[in-house]
Write a protein that holds these residues in place. Sequence first.
Motif, short mmCIF file in Angstrom:
data_model
loop_
_atom_site.label_atom_id
_atom_site.label_comp_id
_atom_site.label_asym_id
_atom_site.label_seq_id
_atom_site.Cartn_x
_atom_site.Cartn_y
_atom_site.Cartn_z
N LYS A 215 5.30 5.54 4.96
CA LYS A 215 5.86 5.33 6.30
C LYS A 215 7.33 4.92 6.20
O LYS A 215 8.20 5.45 6.89
N GLU A 216 7.62 3.96 5.31
CA GLU A 216 8.98 3.43 5.20
C GLU A 216 9.92 4.42 4.52
O GLU A 216 11.10 4.48 4.87
N VAL A 217 9.42 5.18 3.56
CA VAL A 217 10.24 6.22 2.93
C VAL A 217 10.68 7.24 3.98
O VAL A 217 11.85 7.64 4.04
N GLN A 218 9.75 7.66 4.81
CA GLN A 218 10.06 8.65 5.85
C GLN A 218 11.06 8.10 6.86
O GLN A 218 12.03 8.78 7.22
N LEU A 219 10.85 6.87 7.30
CA LEU A 219 11.77 6.24 8.26
C LEU A 219 13.17 6.11 7.67
O LEU A 219 14.17 6.39 8.34
N PHE A 220 13.24 5.71 6.40
CA PHE A 220 14.54 5.55 5.74
C PHE A 220 15.23 6.89 5.57
O PHE A 220 16.45 7.01 5.81
N ALA A 221 14.47 7.92 5.20
CA ALA A 221 15.04 9.26 5.04
C ALA A 221 15.59 9.77 6.38
O ALA A 221 16.66 10.39 6.44
N GLU A 222 14.85 9.51 7.45
CA GLU A 222 15.31 9.94 8.78
C GLU A 222 16.60 9.23 9.18
O GLU A 222 17.49 9.83 9.79
N LYS A 223 16.70 7.94 8.84
CA LYS A 223 17.94 7.20 9.12
C LYS A 223 19.11 7.83 8.37
O LYS A 223 20.17 8.09 8.95
N LEU A 224 18.93 8.05 7.07
CA LEU A 224 20.01 8.64 6.28
C LEU A 224 20.40 10.02 6.80
O LEU A 224 21.58 10.36 6.86
N THR B 62 0.82 -1.22 0.00
CA THR B 62 0.00 0.00 0.00
C THR B 62 0.85 1.26 0.00
O THR B 62 2.02 1.25 0.38
N ILE B 63 0.22 2.37 -0.41
CA ILE B 63 0.89 3.66 -0.41
C ILE B 63 1.19 4.12 1.01
O ILE B 63 2.24 4.72 1.27
N SER B 64 0.30 3.81 1.95
CA SER B 64 0.54 4.23 3.34
C SER B 64 1.78 3.54 3.90
O SER B 64 2.58 4.16 4.61
N GLU B 65 1.95 2.26 3.57
CA GLU B 65 3.17 1.55 4.00
C GLU B 65 4.40 2.17 3.34
O GLU B 65 5.44 2.36 3.99
N LEU B 66 4.28 2.46 2.05
CA LEU B 66 5.38 3.08 1.31
C LEU B 66 5.79 4.40 1.95
O LEU B 66 6.98 4.63 2.22
#
Length: 255
Positions: A195-204, A189-193
Amino acid sequence: MTTTRSNGSLYTHIENHIATLEFGHLASNSFPSELLDRLTKAIDTLSKDSSVYVIILKSEGEKAFCAGASFDELISIINLEEGKQFFSGFANVINAMRKCKQPIIGRIQGKTVGGGVGLASACDYCMATEAASIKLSELTIGIGPFVIEPAVSRKIGLAAFEALAWDASQWKNAYWAKDQGLFSRVFETISELDKEVQLFAEKLASYNPKAIQAMKEVNWKGTAHWKELLIERAAVSGELVLSELTKKALEKFKK
């Protein structure tokens, strides 16, 4: 937010060292020249901003990520200079993404065609939904994916590029794109996408910015010649788009 502007829209939002670039166009998020130029300038500006550590590239809506070049503008090209200039728009965006100091995360929520596949390939890391099928349809309208080929081949390899380019009428699904290396992760789903894009961006964004920048430079080593190469390829496409066969094919597709 959905744009109603005929030349499309582009929004930049910066928060916690993460810049989000969101483009949109009424015609399935396709690109007229003006929008390509604005995107190039926005990426160049962010690259110079030392407060930005990561960039997310996304498009409006929940359907297509990007339908590639604007059909209306392709049809309106009347001479070689106009043709070269239009396709140079994609060359300039890809070169801006290549040279950008920050890593660019592609958020691919839906179908992606032609130049859109080039944009995804020029991202440093892509996440997508299951709906994010891809296609290089250029041969079906009498041109070819010449400008974007270096970026696509660099990302997925020549064999996978050929599978897309020659079979120009067929969609490849998101899991095929993941297997080839275009997408790193695929979600239902887009909502999962999101969420994970934001988490990954925050990690980077939490990592050492100098290490991130050095990593980007290493990953793009050997591509400096693209500055000239992609413009040369734009001239090839610019000439082909003037042919009678291509004009007829574009009119047919538009209808």
